[in-house]
Design a protein around this motif. Structure first.
Motif, PDB file in Angstrom:
ATOM      1  N   PRO A  97      11.117  -4.942  12.157  1.00  0.00           N
ATOM      2  CA  PRO A  97      10.836  -3.817  11.263  1.00  0.00           C
ATOM      3  C   PRO A  97       9.633  -4.108  10.369  1.00  0.00           C
ATOM      4  N   VAL A  98       8.906  -3.052  10.047  1.00  0.00           N
ATOM      5  CA  VAL A  98       7.768  -3.140   9.126  1.00  0.00           C
ATOM      6  C   VAL A  98       7.957  -2.048   8.075  1.00  0.00           C
ATOM      7  N   ILE A  99       7.859  -2.409   6.813  1.00  0.00           N
ATOM      8  CA  ILE A  99       7.960  -1.439   5.724  1.00  0.00           C
ATOM      9  C   ILE A  99       6.574  -1.265   5.114  1.00  0.00           C
ATOM     10  N   VAL A 100       6.123  -0.011   5.010  1.00  0.00           N
ATOM     11  CA  VAL A 100       4.823   0.276   4.401  1.00  0.00           C
ATOM     12  C   VAL A 100       5.051   1.044   3.094  1.00  0.00           C
ATOM     13  N   LEU A 101       4.578   0.471   1.989  1.00  0.00           N
ATOM     14  CA  LEU A 101       4.689   1.096   0.677  1.00  0.00           C
ATOM     15  C   LEU A 101       3.329   1.651   0.295  1.00  0.00           C
ATOM     16  N   ARG A 102       3.254   2.974   0.193  1.00  0.00           N
ATOM     17  CA  ARG A 102       1.969   3.606  -0.099  1.00  0.00           C
ATOM     18  C   ARG A 102       2.172   4.805  -1.014  1.00  0.00           C
ATOM     19  N   GLY A 164      12.245 -12.401   6.101  1.00  0.00           N
ATOM     20  CA  GLY A 164      11.052 -12.365   6.932  1.00  0.00           C
ATOM     21  C   GLY A 164      10.610 -10.992   7.364  1.00  0.00           C
ATOM     22  N   VAL A 165      11.203  -9.935   6.801  1.00  0.00           N
ATOM     23  CA  VAL A 165      10.766  -8.576   7.128  1.00  0.00           C
ATOM     24  C   VAL A 165       9.330  -8.379   6.633  1.00  0.00           C
ATOM     25  N   ILE A 166       8.512  -7.756   7.452  1.00  0.00           N
ATOM     26  CA  ILE A 166       7.113  -7.507   7.096  1.00  0.00           C
ATOM     27  C   ILE A 166       7.043  -6.315   6.144  1.00  0.00           C
ATOM     28  N   VAL A 167       6.461  -6.534   4.965  1.00  0.00           N
ATOM     29  CA  VAL A 167       6.298  -5.466   3.976  1.00  0.00           C
ATOM     30  C   VAL A 167       4.819  -5.389   3.617  1.00  0.00           C
ATOM     31  N   LEU A 168       4.237  -4.198   3.794  1.00  0.00           N
ATOM     32  CA  LEU A 168       2.810  -3.983   3.588  1.00  0.00           C
ATOM     33  C   LEU A 168       2.585  -3.005   2.436  1.00  0.00           C
ATOM     34  N   ALA A 169       1.520  -3.242   1.675  1.00  0.00           N
ATOM     35  CA  ALA A 169       1.207  -2.384   0.533  1.00  0.00           C
ATOM     36  C   ALA A 169      -0.184  -1.785   0.698  1.00  0.00           C
ATOM     37  N   CYS A 170      -0.335  -0.569   0.205  1.00  0.00           N
ATOM     38  CA  CYS A 170      -1.599   0.170   0.292  1.00  0.00           C
ATOM     39  C   CYS A 170      -2.525  -0.210  -0.861  1.00  0.00           C
ATOM     40  N   MET A 206      -1.065  -7.076   1.261  1.00  0.00           N
ATOM     41  CA  MET A 206      -1.923  -5.934   0.952  1.00  0.00           C
ATOM     42  C   MET A 206      -2.752  -5.545   2.175  1.00  0.00           C
ATOM     43  N   GLN A 207      -2.897  -4.236   2.379  1.00  0.00           N
ATOM     44  CA  GLN A 207      -3.686  -3.685   3.479  1.00  0.00           C
ATOM     45  C   GLN A 207      -4.706  -2.683   2.921  1.00  0.00           C
ATOM     46  N   PRO A 208      -5.771  -2.386   3.680  1.00  0.00           N
ATOM     47  CA  PRO A 208      -6.790  -1.465   3.163  1.00  0.00           C
ATOM     48  C   PRO A 208      -6.215  -0.127   2.712  1.00  0.00           C
ATOM     49  N   SER A 209      -5.256   0.386   3.461  1.00  0.00           N
ATOM     50  CA  SER A 209      -4.557   1.613   3.092  1.00  0.00           C
ATOM     51  C   SER A 209      -3.215   1.641   3.802  1.00  0.00           C
ATOM     52  N   GLY A 210      -2.339   2.482   3.309  1.00  0.00           N
ATOM     53  CA  GLY A 210      -1.037   2.605   3.957  1.00  0.00           C
ATOM     54  C   GLY A 210      -1.138   3.260   5.321  1.00  0.00           C
ATOM     55  N   VAL A 211      -2.066   4.219   5.454  1.00  0.00           N
ATOM     56  CA  VAL A 211      -2.257   4.876   6.746  1.00  0.00           C
ATOM     57  C   VAL A 211      -2.793   3.872   7.767  1.00  0.00           C
TER      58      VAL A 211
END
Length: 228
Positions: A97-102, A164-170, A206-211
């Motif tokens: 699973p991957v969670i994206v917070l944006r 270890g769940v992948i969590v990404l931020a915008c 952190m990622q460039p954007s949530g999209v």
């Protein structure tokens, strides 16, 4: 036109219209830096995308969380993973699973001290995901005794990160966190950015954007889930 679609189109426009036609907002500045980087006049911001190598499970999903939504986007990622394990009798290693917070959901990436200091619950009128009562705590960090049905505390964001769940931020949405700190604490943008990063939950990437994050996850085999 929905608010979400209007916001998307406004953000898109920032990347194509001249700065002479638009106020220099944080998102416009980011878009200008991206254009400069693409023409070789400025170094592009570096982001860690090695998380894609961890997408090794048979069942892959990206949980897009653009709203606070009582923290349900975060909880759903854990609940659905548990349902897969039960229904198909598979171990946790079979799931990626991957969670994206944006967008407004970016505040879920922050530790409780950020919520307390900057009155996030009151500002956003956050409510408990089960009782509907006003909530000052981050709904993504509720634990045992906080009114969740038994067992759901295991799916709090810090617990999932520890598993270890992948969590990404915008990064675009994170600018609102920086602005909040800069205004409240009378800090320079750089100092506020440093403080903001220190108040984010450890392990979030952190990622460039949530999209961008949701798109890359899908490129690597994740099914898309609108979680909030």
């Amino acid at each position: 036109m929905t608010t979400a679609r209007r916001d998307f189109l406004q953000q898109f426009a920032l990347g194509s219209l001249s700065a002479t036609l638009l106020p220099m907002t944080a998102q416009a500045a980011w878009a200008e830096r991206a254009v400069a980087a693409s023409t070789g006049t400025e170094a592009a911001p570096q982001y860690d995308v090695t998380w894609t190598r961890r997408l090794t499970g048979k069942y892959k999903a990206v949980y897009d969380s653009p709203d606070i939504g009582g923290g349900l986007g975060v909880l759903r990622a854990g609940i659905v993973s548990a349902q897969y394990m039960s229904a198909f009798n598979v171990p946790a290693s079979a799931l990626s699973p991957v969670i994206v917070l944006r967008h407004d959901g970016i505040v879920l990436a922050m530790q409780q001290d950020f919520w307390d200091r900057y009155k996030v619950g009151e500002k956003h009128h956050v409510t408990h995901p089960w009782t509907g009562a006003p909530l000052t705590r981050s709904p993504a960090l509720l634990g045992a005794g906080d009114g969740l049905p038994a067992g759901l505390e295991a799916h709090a964001l810090d617990k999932q990160l520890a598993r270890g769940v992948i969590v990404l931020a915008c990064a675009l949405a994170f600018q609102s966190v920086i602005d909040t700190i800069a205004t409240a604490d009378a800090l320079s943008p750089d100092a506020a950015a440093t403080k903001a990063r220190s108040m984010m939950l450890p392990g979030i990437i952190m990622q460039p954007s949530g999209v961008f994050a949701t798109s890359v996850a899908q490129d690597h085999g994740c099914v898309y889930v609108r979680a909030t």
